[in-house]
Design a protein around this motif. Structure first.
Motif, PDB file in Angstrom:
ATOM      1  N   PHE A   1       0.676   8.311  -5.516  1.00  0.00           N
ATOM      2  CA  PHE A   1      -0.580   9.308  -5.646  1.00  0.00           C
ATOM      3  C   PHE A   1      -1.012   9.907  -4.370  1.00  0.00           C
TER       4      PHE A   1
ATOM      5  N   LEU B   1      -6.870   5.732 -11.781  1.00  0.00           N
ATOM      6  CA  LEU B   1      -5.465   5.947 -11.394  1.00  0.00           C
ATOM      7  C   LEU B   1      -4.400   5.632 -12.605  1.00  0.00           C
TER       8      LEU B   1
ATOM      9  N   ARG C   1       1.028  -1.127  -0.065  1.00  0.00           N
ATOM     10  CA  ARG C   1       0.105  -0.129  -0.035  1.00  0.00           C
ATOM     11  C   ARG C   1       0.850   1.365  -0.087  1.00  0.00           C
TER      12      ARG C   1
ATOM     13  N   GLN D   1      -6.256   9.365  -4.243  1.00  0.00           N
ATOM     14  CA  GLN D   1      -6.496   8.026  -3.809  1.00  0.00           C
ATOM     15  C   GLN D   1      -7.915   7.933  -3.365  1.00  0.00           C
TER      16      GLN D   1
ATOM     17  N   ARG E   1       1.439   2.801  -3.278  1.00  0.00           N
ATOM     18  CA  ARG E   1       0.483   4.061  -3.845  1.00  0.00           C
ATOM     19  C   ARG E   1       0.679   5.211  -3.044  1.00  0.00           C
ATOM     20  N   ASP E   2       1.111   5.415  -1.922  1.00  0.00           N
ATOM     21  CA  ASP E   2       1.355   6.700  -1.264  1.00  0.00           C
ATOM     22  C   ASP E   2       2.489   7.453  -1.619  1.00  0.00           C
TER      23      ASP E   2
ATOM     24  N   THR F   1      -9.258   1.580 -10.871  1.00  0.00           N
ATOM     25  CA  THR F   1      -7.772   1.416 -11.062  1.00  0.00           C
ATOM     26  C   THR F   1      -7.496   1.782 -12.343  1.00  0.00           C
TER      27      THR F   1
END
Length: 144
Positions: free
Chosen positions: A51, A65, A44, A56, A47-48, A62
């Motif tokens: 994005f 994104l 996870r 998020q 992703r941080d 998806t």
């Protein structure tokens, strides 16, 4: 063998140059299947790093994104940089607009490089690819 005839009106002694313009363009493609695999096999925290929290929270899928990632890459290309040392994907924040348009906000070094230019961005999904084009123009909309 005879020489080819010269084109009419084309002078050979004048250097050819591209028109001067302050417009900058960047584009990017993201393969959806590959993007989904990358997200699935990374923690996870990945992703941080890519994005912002707002991206998020508002992304509906998806695919969205992937579109936004393509916009981030295209925006950095339009600025004449990329993900080089000191530049992070979260320095570019993307949100949905109308008709495939996206809103783009810059932070940090990319914000300084933008130099007050207007940002136009479009992104779409077609044939398993997220595609994006970003162009930067003068803030007043005129030609340079």
């Amino acid at each position: 063998m005879p020489r080819p005839a010269a084109r009419r009106g084309a002078r050979r002694d004048v250097p050819v140059r591209a028109p001067a313009s302050g417009t900058r363009v960047g584009c990017d493609l993201v393969e959806l299947e590959r993007f989904e695999r990358v997200l699935a096999r990374n923690p996870r925290e990945f992703r941080d790093q890519v994005f912002t929290a707002a991206e998020q929270a508002t992304a509906g899928s998806t695919e969205e994104l992937a579109r936004w990632f393509a916009v981030k890459e295209a925006a950095l290309k339009a600025l004449g940089i990329g993900l080089v040392a000191g530049i992070h994907p979260t320095d570019v924040e993307v949100s949905a607009g109308d008709d495939g348009r996206c809103h783009v906000r810059f932070r940090g070094a990319p914000a300084a490089l933008r130099r007050g230019r207007r940002v136009h961005a479009r992104a779409w999904i077609e044939a398993g690819l997220a595609s994006a084009v970003v162009w930067l123009g003068r803030a007043d909309g005129g030609a340079e």
